[in-house]
Structure formats: structure tokens, C-alpha cells
Design an enzyme around this catalytic site. Sequence first.
Site, PDB file in Angstrom:
ATOM      1  CG  ASP A  12     -14.967  69.715  26.006  1.00  0.00           C
ATOM      2  OD1 ASP A  12     -15.129  68.638  26.184  1.00  0.00           O
ATOM      3  OD2 ASP A  12     -14.238  70.616  25.803  1.00  0.00           O
ATOM      4  CB  CYS A  69     -11.481  68.810  25.423  1.00  0.00           C
ATOM      5  SG  CYS A  69      -9.729  69.559  25.236  1.00  0.00           S
ATOM      6  CB  THR A  71      -7.515  70.417  20.684  1.00  0.00           C
ATOM      7  OG1 THR A  71      -8.004  71.130  22.283  1.00  0.00           O
ATOM      8  CG2 THR A  71      -8.140  70.960  19.367  1.00  0.00           C
ATOM      9  CG  HIS A 102      10.891  57.127  27.052  1.00  0.00           C
ATOM     10  ND1 HIS A 102      11.651  57.298  26.328  1.00  0.00           N
ATOM     11  CD2 HIS A 102      11.131  55.356  26.933  1.00  0.00           C
ATOM     12  CE1 HIS A 102      12.657  56.490  25.283  1.00  0.00           C
ATOM     13  NE2 HIS A 102      11.964  55.433  26.532  1.00  0.00           N
ATOM     14  CG  HIS A 137      12.988  56.793  30.073  1.00  0.00           C
ATOM     15  ND1 HIS A 137      13.463  57.297  29.680  1.00  0.00           N
ATOM     16  CD2 HIS A 137      13.466  55.194  29.638  1.00  0.00           C
ATOM     17  CE1 HIS A 137      14.019  57.057  28.710  1.00  0.00           C
ATOM     18  NE2 HIS A 137      13.892  55.740  28.523  1.00  0.00           N
TER      19      HIS A 137
END
Length: 149
Positions: A12, A69, A71, A102, A137
Site C-alpha cells: 500500500d 504495508c 505493519t 516448515h 511438515h
Amino acid sequence: MTANKRIALSSDHAAIELRQAIAAHVEALGWEAVDIGPTSPESTHYPKHGEAAARLVASSDCALGIILCGTGQGIMMAANKVKGIRCGTCADTFSARMIRQHNNANMLSIGERVVGAGLAIDIVDAFLNAEFEGGRHATRVDMIVALES
Ligand code: RB5
């Protein structure tokens, strides 16, 4: 490593500069950066940019995706709504490596307001240099995939 060397990039408005630095970095490593913007600093909505990059990965047009973005959280949540996407937000290199090894993550999300540019590049390197380990995994990743249907 897959033969597809295309990485989808989007963000963003909060992370344009860092996204462009990461695009240049992955190009220098021999990847093709499919940087779908935006380029304008105008406020925009991270879900549409996360979705757009995720669709390129889900369709196999791009092997991997890197999205950003403020965060790294909102755009990651949007990307993970697209079927076939496994995206993790990372603020450290250990997690960036482990989501490949994983969780077979095919997208990485970074928060521009959380990590500095130097650490962000190291996070990208950790993600790109790691490979899925399969085995036990794979069973667990299959269980994640099963949640989509
Ligand atoms: C934009 O201000 C901010 O909310 C966005 O970049 C992101 O942090 C959302 O998760």
C-alpha cells in the site's frame, strides 16, 4: 528451487519506497520482480494490493510474492484469503526462513513501519534462500490446504 523466477510485489502507500528497494534487490539476485505497484503515495487500500499479488502467485504466474504495508499484517490477511496462498508476516530472519522450511509459504509480508530497510532485505534473503523440508511438515501443510475446501 522452481524454474519460475518471477516474484510478485505489491504494497500500500505506506511501503512504496521499501517495496521498490526490495524489487531492485531481488532483481540483482537474478529474480524477475513483477512489481504491480502502486507508485503514487496517495492513500490506498491494502486488501486490493494484497489480493492482486496473491492472484499472481495462486495462478503460478509468479513463483513467490512479497507484499508490504505499514505493519505487514493487513495485507497478509488479505493475501491469505486467496486460495492457494500461504503468507506470513515476518520481522525477523528466523521466521522468514521457517515459513518456507516448515510452512511452505509462497508469500512473505513485511511491515515498513516495523523493520528498517536493512533488516527487511535480510528477511527477504532468508525467505528466498530457504526451501521447504517436506516430510512431517508436508502433512501439516496439507492440513492447511484442506481447510480451503
Ligand atoms: C495504513 O495506514 C495502514 O493501516 C496499513 O499500511 C497497514 O499497516 C495495515 O495493516
